[in-house]
Scaffold this active site. Sequence first.
Site, PDB file in Angstrom:
ATOM      1  N   TYR A 143       0.852  -1.188   0.000  1.00 15.36           N
ATOM      2  CA  TYR A 143       0.000   0.000   0.000  1.00 15.36           C
ATOM      3  C   TYR A 143       0.885   1.234   0.000  1.00 15.36           C
ATOM      4  O   TYR A 143       1.844   1.309   0.750  1.00 15.36           O
ATOM      5  CB  TYR A 143      -0.899   0.004   1.243  1.00 15.36           C
ATOM      6  CG  TYR A 143      -1.772   1.227   1.383  1.00 15.36           C
ATOM      7  CD1 TYR A 143      -2.793   1.493   0.472  1.00 15.36           C
ATOM      8  CD2 TYR A 143      -1.597   2.126   2.443  1.00 15.36           C
ATOM      9  CE1 TYR A 143      -3.615   2.607   0.611  1.00 15.36           C
ATOM     10  CE2 TYR A 143      -2.408   3.239   2.586  1.00 15.36           C
ATOM     11  CZ  TYR A 143      -3.412   3.470   1.673  1.00 15.36           C
ATOM     12  OH  TYR A 143      -4.227   4.582   1.814  1.00 15.36           O
ATOM     13  N   ASP A 238       9.207   2.877  -0.118  1.00 16.12           N
ATOM     14  CA  ASP A 238       8.155   3.533   0.647  1.00 16.12           C
ATOM     15  C   ASP A 238       8.350   3.137   2.109  1.00 16.12           C
ATOM     16  O   ASP A 238       7.956   2.057   2.539  1.00 16.12           O
ATOM     17  CB  ASP A 238       6.780   3.117   0.129  1.00 16.12           C
ATOM     18  CG  ASP A 238       5.652   3.834   0.868  1.00 16.12           C
ATOM     19  OD1 ASP A 238       5.939   4.493   1.897  1.00 16.12           O
ATOM     20  OD2 ASP A 238       4.490   3.728   0.418  1.00 16.12           O
ATOM     21  N   LYS A 266       4.125   8.917   8.994  1.00 15.58           N
ATOM     22  CA  LYS A 266       3.926   8.295  10.307  1.00 15.58           C
ATOM     23  C   LYS A 266       4.969   8.729  11.343  1.00 15.58           C
ATOM     24  O   LYS A 266       4.882   9.849  11.835  1.00 15.58           O
ATOM     25  CB  LYS A 266       3.799   6.777  10.138  1.00 15.58           C
ATOM     26  CG  LYS A 266       2.581   6.472   9.251  1.00 15.58           C
ATOM     27  CD  LYS A 266       2.154   5.042   9.105  1.00 15.58           C
ATOM     28  CE  LYS A 266       0.837   4.993   8.327  1.00 15.58           C
ATOM     29  NZ  LYS A 266       0.844   4.207   7.136  1.00 15.58           N
TER      30      LYS A 266
HETATM   31  C1  LIG Z   1       0.272   4.756   5.760  1.00 16.53           C
HETATM   32  C2  LIG Z   1       1.029   4.526   4.508  1.00 16.53           C
HETATM   33  C3  LIG Z   1       0.943   5.392   3.405  1.00 16.53           C
HETATM   34  C4  LIG Z   1      -0.047   6.522   3.359  1.00 16.53           C
HETATM   35  O1  LIG Z   1       0.194   7.474   4.333  1.00 16.53           O
HETATM   36  P1  LIG Z   1      -0.998   8.460   4.754  1.00 16.53           P
HETATM   37  O2  LIG Z   1      -0.349   9.399   5.700  1.00 16.53           O
HETATM   38  O3  LIG Z   1      -2.051   7.585   5.365  1.00 16.53           O
HETATM   39  O4  LIG Z   1      -1.478   9.121   3.512  1.00 16.53           O
HETATM   40  C5  LIG Z   1       1.771   5.182   2.342  1.00 16.53           C
HETATM   41  N1  LIG Z   1       2.655   4.166   2.316  1.00 16.53           N
HETATM   42  C6  LIG Z   1       2.764   3.312   3.353  1.00 16.53           C
HETATM   43  C7  LIG Z   1       3.777   2.219   3.292  1.00 16.53           C
HETATM   44  C8  LIG Z   1       1.946   3.449   4.469  1.00 16.53           C
HETATM   45  O5  LIG Z   1       2.024   2.570   5.473  1.00 16.53           O
END
Ligand SMILES: *Cc1c(COP(=O)(O)O)cnc(C)c1O
Length: 438
Positions: A143, A238, A266
């Site tokens: 994701y 990511d 995060k």
């Molecule tokens: C949470 C997450 C996102 C998206 O971040 P948001 O702040 O919710 O838009 C993208 N990539 C990864 C790996 C994530 O865990």
Amino acid sequence: MTDGSADWFAKAQQFLPGGVSSPVRAFGAVGGTPPVIRSASGAEITDEDGRTYLDFVGSWGPLILGHAHPEIVEAVSEAAKRGMSFGAPCRAEIELAETVVHSYPGIEQVRFVSSGTEAVMSAVRLARGATGRDLIVKFSGCYHGHMDALLVAAGSGLATFGRPSSEGVPENFTNLTRVLELDDDEALVDLFRTEGARIAAVIIEPVPANNGLLLQRPDFLALLRAQCSEHGALLIFDEVISGFRLGAGGAAEYYGVTPDIATFGKVIGGGMPVGAFASTADVMRHLAPLGGVYQAGTLSGNPVAMAAGLATLKILEETDGWQQLEARGQYLEILLNPVLEAAPIEATLSRVGSIFWITWHAATPPRSAGAIDVAAGETYAGIFHALLARGVALAPSAYEVGFISLAHSREDIDQLAATLGHVLNDIRPETSGEAHDS
Ligand SMILES: *Cc1c(COP(=O)(O)O)cnc(C)c1O
């Protein structure tokens, strides 16, 4: 007002679609009504009924120090008094950028945004602009936030709804996206052989943690690195979950594989809305105002949010936070493994650092999305609610990982293991979907 949690959630459903501001919070995968949260502190959250839960969700990843850490609250309060937003460069963003550059391998410059989604969206545009190529490759079960082109085979929130992608995303928007399975060397090499010269970037969660925890073989990540380099494609890690959670250098340092671009979110915001993407100066010079790849944000580099991120990383650094988290992760593993071995259903723990996940009806940790037993969702729903009723909050989906924070004591982890043990003991074989075979 004396309304309790359920009353508030009824009202929420009137004014917010599904009663929430982000879908998994609605308990769609496990049924029932989510508690409406009034406050949180340390390892605990408290709902509008005054019920307190031992929390292993941690706001889905950011709260590595626990809820409302006094030093973060102080840093945010002090920053807010100096101004909520400047729309101009400020010291905190410069200091946080410097910290990121010194912490993470192979990067020289950082651009701040306000969410992980925004970081990824901008990183993909930058990769395309810097390479002059169009194709983006992602992995099934990873994701990357909700940008259109990556909303294919995209993990938890979507796995939960049993949909391969989202309505409202025209097919033309995903025509330039290729999807590979994790852990499949051959498919990766094949794709580069046929389309390598058109690939702008490959994006991966180096620690895939949005569709369960699908820990990869280090040599798979190394192969990916080598293929990207050989074909002139950029590798995007990511690290929105893994960045500053596995250590200062994220998964890149952990695996010894350096990407061309990294995205953060995060933990880097310490609970405030912060995202970032980073690369070498040579790649970043393509970004406006230096280059032609446009990217901007009214609240980007916001001084209050930057203060929370800076204070969080400083505390982690000064307290050997990552080592402490690894020790607590090991402790959790030592306690949970026997509980799962004694359970009437097959279950396996996956863990890296302070990230953990239990996969149901599996003897070994899966490495790709397709390897997860589809019965896991139903099995988990009962376990989740039984834990919640006993005051332990895991994420409301079988596909979501758990997080340990520095606020979790050994006693908290003891409580998780003991409670899970009770809950699993209560599962009778006829309702477990599988006979006890020992
Ligand atoms: C949470 C997450 C996102 C998206 O971040 P948001 O702040 O919710 O838009 C993208 N990539 C990864 C790996 C994530 O865990």
